[in-house]
Write a protein that holds these residues in place. Structure first.
Motif, PDB file in Angstrom:
ATOM      1  N   ASN A  62      82.979 -11.321  48.534  1.00 57.41           N
ATOM      2  CA  ASN A  62      82.353 -12.260  47.608  1.00 57.41           C
ATOM      3  C   ASN A  62      82.210 -11.583  46.257  1.00 57.41           C
ATOM      4  N   PHE A  63      82.336 -12.369  45.195  1.00 60.26           N
ATOM      5  CA  PHE A  63      82.184 -11.841  43.849  1.00 60.26           C
ATOM      6  C   PHE A  63      81.152 -12.696  43.142  1.00 60.26           C
ATOM      7  N   GLY A  64      80.094 -12.079  42.693  1.00 63.91           N
ATOM      8  CA  GLY A  64      79.064 -12.832  41.992  1.00 63.91           C
ATOM      9  C   GLY A  64      77.778 -12.052  41.915  1.00 63.91           C
ATOM     10  N   GLN A  65      76.710 -12.785  41.638  1.00 61.71           N
ATOM     11  CA  GLN A  65      75.402 -12.183  41.498  1.00 61.71           C
ATOM     12  C   GLN A  65      74.710 -12.156  42.854  1.00 61.71           C
ATOM     13  N   SER A 125      70.433  -8.681  46.710  1.00 60.51           N
ATOM     14  CA  SER A 125      69.341  -9.611  46.934  1.00 60.51           C
ATOM     15  C   SER A 125      68.854  -9.620  48.379  1.00 60.51           C
ATOM     16  N   ARG A 183      73.780  -7.456  52.988  1.00 60.71           N
ATOM     17  CA  ARG A 183      74.952  -7.379  52.115  1.00 60.71           C
ATOM     18  C   ARG A 183      75.316  -5.932  51.833  1.00 60.71           C
ATOM     19  N   ILE A 233      74.454 -10.214  32.379  1.00 63.98           N
ATOM     20  CA  ILE A 233      74.862 -11.279  33.298  1.00 63.98           C
ATOM     21  C   ILE A 233      73.814 -11.507  34.370  1.00 63.98           C
ATOM     22  N   TYR A 274      75.341  -7.879  39.913  1.00 62.13           N
ATOM     23  CA  TYR A 274      76.544  -8.683  39.781  1.00 62.13           C
ATOM     24  C   TYR A 274      77.744  -7.818  40.112  1.00 62.13           C
ATOM     25  N   LEU A 326      81.048  -7.074  43.393  1.00 65.30           N
ATOM     26  CA  LEU A 326      81.815  -7.386  44.594  1.00 65.30           C
ATOM     27  C   LEU A 326      81.035  -6.900  45.811  1.00 65.30           C
ATOM     28  N   TYR A 327      80.828  -7.786  46.779  1.00 70.48           N
ATOM     29  CA  TYR A 327      80.079  -7.428  47.967  1.00 70.48           C
ATOM     30  C   TYR A 327      80.587  -8.219  49.162  1.00 70.48           C
TER      31      TYR A 327
END
Length: 92
Positions: A26-29, A33, A37, A52, A56, A58-59
């Motif tokens: 997954n790529f994002g923020q 969290s 992950r 951003i 943020y 790649l995970y």
């Protein structure tokens, strides 16, 4: 192996590697969290001063199999496709 077969094999290896990467990564923020992950590449850290957002990058949420099938296996598939594409052609 003739040129058409070589192109087909290289294309299939590239598509398999890209599909595995898109399926498991997954790529994002939100890389930090939740605890389930695994962050692979973090572009911006934990701080609130990032432009951003925090975490943020790649995970993966699939654990160790996500790292193996989303990162390691596609790297090997891409390397194999390069070796097939640049491999020595049979001389007649």
């Amino acid at each position: 192996m003739n040129d058409a077969q070589r192109i087909l094999v290289v294309g299939l290896l590239l598509m398999a590697g890209a599909t595995m990467s898109f399926a498991f990564l997954n790529f994002g923020q939100g890389a930090f969290s939740r605890e389930d992950r695994i962050a692979i590449l973090v572009l911006f850290g934990h701080g609130k001063d990032s432009t951003i957002g925090p975490g943020y990058g790649l995970y993966t949420t699939n654990g160790v199999p996500g790292v193996l099938f989303g990162l390691i296996a596609p790297i090997f598939l891409f390397a194999i496709s390069v070796f097939v594409a640049l491999g020595a052609r049979k001389r007649d």
